[in-house]
Design a protein around this motif. Structure first.
Motif, mmCIF file in Angstrom:
data_model
loop_
_atom_site.group_PDB
_atom_site.id
_atom_site.type_symbol
_atom_site.label_atom_id
_atom_site.label_comp_id
_atom_site.label_asym_id
_atom_site.label_seq_id
_atom_site.Cartn_x
_atom_site.Cartn_y
_atom_site.Cartn_z
ATOM 1 N N ARG A 1 13.865 -0.046 -15.883
ATOM 2 C CA ARG A 1 12.955 1.129 -15.935
ATOM 3 C C ARG A 1 12.614 1.628 -14.529
ATOM 4 O O ARG A 1 11.642 2.329 -14.346
ATOM 5 N N ARG A 2 13.396 1.234 -13.542
ATOM 6 C CA ARG A 2 13.125 1.590 -12.147
ATOM 7 C C ARG A 2 11.641 1.361 -11.809
ATOM 8 O O ARG A 2 10.945 2.234 -11.332
ATOM 9 N N LEU A 3 11.191 0.137 -12.111
ATOM 10 C CA LEU A 3 9.792 -0.210 -11.861
ATOM 11 C C LEU A 3 9.618 -0.707 -10.439
ATOM 12 O O LEU A 3 10.550 -1.255 -9.844
ATOM 13 N N ALA A 4 8.434 -0.541 -9.914
ATOM 14 C CA ALA A 4 8.126 -1.048 -8.574
ATOM 15 C C ALA A 4 7.081 -2.156 -8.680
ATOM 16 O O ALA A 4 6.118 -2.043 -9.439
ATOM 17 N N TYR A 5 7.300 -3.217 -7.916
ATOM 18 C CA TYR A 5 6.336 -4.313 -7.811
ATOM 19 C C TYR A 5 5.845 -4.309 -6.372
ATOM 20 O O TYR A 5 6.609 -4.579 -5.449
ATOM 21 N N ALA A 6 4.590 -3.945 -6.194
ATOM 22 C CA ALA A 6 4.070 -3.744 -4.834
ATOM 23 C C ALA A 6 2.828 -4.591 -4.608
ATOM 24 O O ALA A 6 2.163 -5.025 -5.550
ATOM 25 N N GLY A 7 2.533 -4.816 -3.342
ATOM 26 C CA GLY A 7 1.256 -5.415 -2.956
ATOM 27 C C GLY A 7 0.419 -4.356 -2.279
ATOM 28 O O GLY A 7 0.908 -3.260 -1.974
ATOM 29 N N SER A 8 -0.828 -4.653 -2.049
ATOM 30 C CA SER A 8 -1.680 -3.713 -1.310
ATOM 31 C C SER A 8 -2.848 -4.497 -0.724
ATOM 32 O O SER A 8 -3.423 -5.357 -1.398
ATOM 33 N N LEU A 9 -3.132 -4.217 0.527
ATOM 34 C CA LEU A 9 -4.202 -4.936 1.237
ATOM 35 C C LEU A 9 -5.325 -3.955 1.589
ATOM 36 O O LEU A 9 -5.061 -2.940 2.276
ATOM 37 N N ILE A 10 -6.486 -4.229 1.112
ATOM 38 C CA ILE A 10 -7.708 -3.401 1.337
ATOM 39 C C ILE A 10 -7.356 -1.929 1.599
ATOM 40 O O ILE A 10 -6.637 -1.314 0.823
ATOM 41 N N GLY A 11 -7.827 -1.340 2.688
ATOM 42 C CA GLY A 11 -7.508 0.045 3.019
ATOM 43 C C GLY A 11 -7.885 0.282 4.474
ATOM 44 O O GLY A 11 -8.627 -0.515 5.068
ATOM 45 N N GLY A 12 -7.385 1.375 5.056
ATOM 46 C CA GLY A 12 -7.699 1.687 6.448
ATOM 47 C C GLY A 12 -9.129 2.190 6.590
ATOM 48 O O GLY A 12 -9.804 2.486 5.597
ATOM 49 N N ILE A 13 -9.575 2.296 7.822
ATOM 50 C CA ILE A 13 -10.960 2.697 8.068
ATOM 51 C C ILE A 13 -11.212 4.132 7.597
ATOM 52 O O ILE A 13 -12.201 4.415 6.921
ATOM 53 N N HIS A 14 -10.307 5.044 7.929
ATOM 54 C CA HIS A 14 -10.487 6.432 7.502
ATOM 55 C C HIS A 14 -10.516 6.517 5.972
ATOM 56 O O HIS A 14 -11.354 7.212 5.384
ATOM 57 N N GLU A 15 -9.605 5.772 5.336
ATOM 58 C CA GLU A 15 -9.547 5.803 3.875
ATOM 59 C C GLU A 15 -10.785 5.159 3.253
ATOM 60 O O GLU A 15 -11.240 5.553 2.176
ATOM 61 N N THR A 16 -11.340 4.163 3.941
ATOM 62 C CA THR A 16 -12.546 3.513 3.427
ATOM 63 C C THR A 16 -13.723 4.498 3.434
ATOM 64 O O THR A 16 -14.507 4.561 2.482
ATOM 65 N N GLN A 17 -13.819 5.299 4.516
ATOM 66 C CA GLN A 17 -14.866 6.318 4.538
ATOM 67 C C GLN A 17 -14.636 7.354 3.444
ATOM 68 O O GLN A 17 -15.575 7.772 2.762
ATOM 69 N N GLU A 18 -13.369 7.735 3.272
ATOM 70 C CA GLU A 18 -13.011 8.692 2.203
ATOM 71 C C GLU A 18 -13.452 8.141 0.842
ATOM 72 O O GLU A 18 -14.022 8.864 0.016
ATOM 73 N N MET A 19 -13.193 6.830 0.622
ATOM 74 C CA MET A 19 -13.565 6.196 -0.653
ATOM 75 C C MET A 19 -15.085 6.199 -0.831
ATOM 76 O O MET A 19 -15.594 6.488 -1.922
ATOM 77 N N LEU A 20 -15.834 5.897 0.228
ATOM 78 C CA LEU A 20 -17.300 5.884 0.114
ATOM 79 C C LEU A 20 -17.809 7.272 -0.254
ATOM 80 O O LEU A 20 -18.688 7.430 -1.113
ATOM 81 N N ASP A 21 -17.246 8.294 0.381
ATOM 82 C CA ASP A 21 -17.665 9.666 0.086
ATOM 83 C C ASP A 21 -17.254 10.062 -1.333
ATOM 84 O O ASP A 21 -18.009 10.735 -2.040
ATOM 85 N N PHE A 22 -16.062 9.626 -1.745
ATOM 86 C CA PHE A 22 -15.589 9.894 -3.116
ATOM 87 C C PHE A 22 -16.558 9.260 -4.123
ATOM 88 O O PHE A 22 -16.970 9.898 -5.096
ATOM 89 N N CYS A 23 -16.906 8.005 -3.886
ATOM 90 C CA CYS A 23 -17.802 7.293 -4.812
ATOM 91 C C CYS A 23 -19.167 7.976 -4.866
ATOM 92 O O CYS A 23 -19.745 8.147 -5.949
ATOM 93 N N ALA A 24 -19.681 8.371 -3.689
ATOM 94 C CA ALA A 24 -20.976 9.061 -3.666
ATOM 95 C C ALA A 24 -20.879 10.367 -4.451
ATOM 96 O O ALA A 24 -21.771 10.712 -5.232
ATOM 97 N N GLY A 25 -19.787 11.078 -4.285
ATOM 98 C CA GLY A 25 -19.598 12.362 -4.956
ATOM 99 C C GLY A 25 -19.427 12.244 -6.459
ATOM 100 O O GLY A 25 -19.726 13.179 -7.208
#
Ligand code: NAP
Ligand code: ZN
Ligand code: ZN
Length: 382
Positions: free
Chosen positions: A311-335
């Motif tokens: 099924r052309r599936l992807a198995y990926a890992g992911s480690l936390i997030g970058g600082i800019h993205e973390t601020q983006e996430m906080l603003d997203f959550c607040a919004g």
């Protein structure tokens, strides 16, 4: 002792951290581990005097992440002890260095899983500090090259000093205690959902309804996704629906797993123990992906290559997030009115909270009230 600064409680078990004697007033009450089997005991941390780029934070709340359990118990590796865990930190700025213009005393701020990185490799320049080619500097248990390789100590403490580049702004709309888990559980689930470009109508699967899992449900719903929770706990069915899940599947029931076949675009797997991923791959649609976020101490059963290929599936890992993205996430959550469902605990209940986390008995994140680190009765036991 600087006049006007609060007098810290007497040392319980001093941590030896190399600092010039002139900064010996920067003592923080803390809880941490002294060996894999010690549990969490009262400790005292010596924080550095803020340098030009530093922000000193009086910590109000710190979330309890399952990674703290793995780390303090030496399940991943034997860390440098004593070890003060905690990387979901929220507090108020108490002092700033001369070069800091973006933060001022009184601001509500947060610190997540990293406090520095090399700042010059391709990953760092792309805002992916978590994947720094020289390794990011973890908030606890890591040698800090810009500070004489002193071992970092985390947020189960009353204060911390962090370079301004790794300090986040907590939006006013967020409750400070419920915002703390966003600094790890929030960003760790937000980042792969964004990377997969989840949007309205996508089908997201969340495996494991704990600290990360419940944030994945809330964030995916806020992105407009249809969410399916896969849980081993029948007792969590109702709670999963209350969190916003559209479907709940008992992952130990093969028939229920079969019925969920080919229904999901992307899976966020947050399970903290080894488990068989193959049944989850069967629930993915063509070109679906499974992001592995949980980091169990032991190896996982092998993934069937045929399942991925057909099924052309992807198995990926992911480690936390970058600082800019973390601020983006906080603003997203607040919004979007998104925060963690929390149970605030006193320092005296940290060990019990760890045991309950391992047993899956938490809805959904314990958060330490750091004001309780000062309780004299606790420190007398050290
Ligand atoms: P948690 O609150 O303890 O939740 C884990 C959930 O996994 C449990 O609530 C449970 O949900 C499920 N589970 C199923 N079988 C389990 C078992 N045998 N033992 C434990 N849990 C089991 O943990 P968390 O704080 O969300 O962290 C989850 C994992 O992610 C940990 O391994 C942690 O180290 C890792 N993590 C990774 C990153 C990253 O950057 N990749 C960041 C933070 C944490 P059900 O009852 O619903 O089945
Ligand atoms: Zn964490
Ligand atoms: Zn780097």
């Amino acid at each position: 002792m600087t006049p006007g600064r609060p007098v810290p409680p007497p040392l319980a078990k001093p941590i030896t951290v190399e600092h010039p004697p002139s900064v010996a007033t920067n003592l923080a009450a803390a809880y941490g581990a002294t060996s894999p089997g010690s549990g969490l005991v009262p400790l005292t941390v010596l924080r550095r005097e803020p340098k030009d780029d530093d922000v000193e934070i009086g910590i109000e709340f710190c979330g309890l992440c399952h990674s703290d359990v793995h780390a303090t118990r030496g399940e991943w590796r034997i860390p440098p002890y004593p070890l003060v865990p905690g990387h979901e930190i929220v507090g108020k700025v108490t002092r700033v260095g001369a070069a800091v213009t973006e933060f001022a005393p009184g601001d509500r701020v947060g610190v997540g899983c990293m406090v520095d990185s090399c700042r010059e490799c391709d990953s760092c320049l792309d805002g992916l500090e978590q994947y720094c080619e020289r390794g990011n500097v973890g908030t606890y248990g890591a040698p800090d090259p810009r500070n004489g390789d002193a071992i970092t100590q985390g947020g189960y403490s009353t204060s911390v000093v962090v370079d301004r580049r790794f300090v986040l702004r907590i939006p006013d709309a967020l409750d400070p205690a419920a915002a703390a888990p966003l600094l790890c559980a929030g960003i760790t689930t937000y980042s792969p959902l964004r990377y997969f470009e989840v949007e309205e109508g996508d089908a997201v699967g969340v495996v494991g309804l704990g600290g990360l899992g419940h944030m994945a449900v809330k964030i995916a719903k806020a992105m407009g996704a249809e969410v399916t929770v896969f849980t081993t706990s029948e007792t969590k069915f109702q709670a999963a629906r209350e969190l916003g899940a559209d479907h709940v599947v008992l992952s130990t029931d093969p028939e229920a797993m079969d019925a969920a076949g080919r229904s999901i675009d992307v899976i966020i797997d947050t399970v903290a123990a080894p488990h068989d991923l193959n049944p989850y791959f069967r629930t993915l649609r063509l070109e679906g992906a499974l992001f592995q976020l949980g980091l169990p101490a032991e190896d996982m059963p092998p993934v069937s290559p045929g399942l991925l290929i057909r099924r052309r599936l992807a198995y990926a890992g992911s480690l936390i997030g970058g600082i800019h993205e973390t601020q983006e996430m906080l603003d997203f959550c607040a919004g979007h009115g998104v925060a963690s469902d929390i149970e605030v605990v006193d320092a005296s209940r940290l060990n019990e909270a760890y045991d309950r986390m391992v047993a899956g008995d938490v809805k959904y994140r314990f958060v330490l009230d750091t004001a309780t680190l000062h309780q004299p009765s606790e420190r007398a036991d050290a």
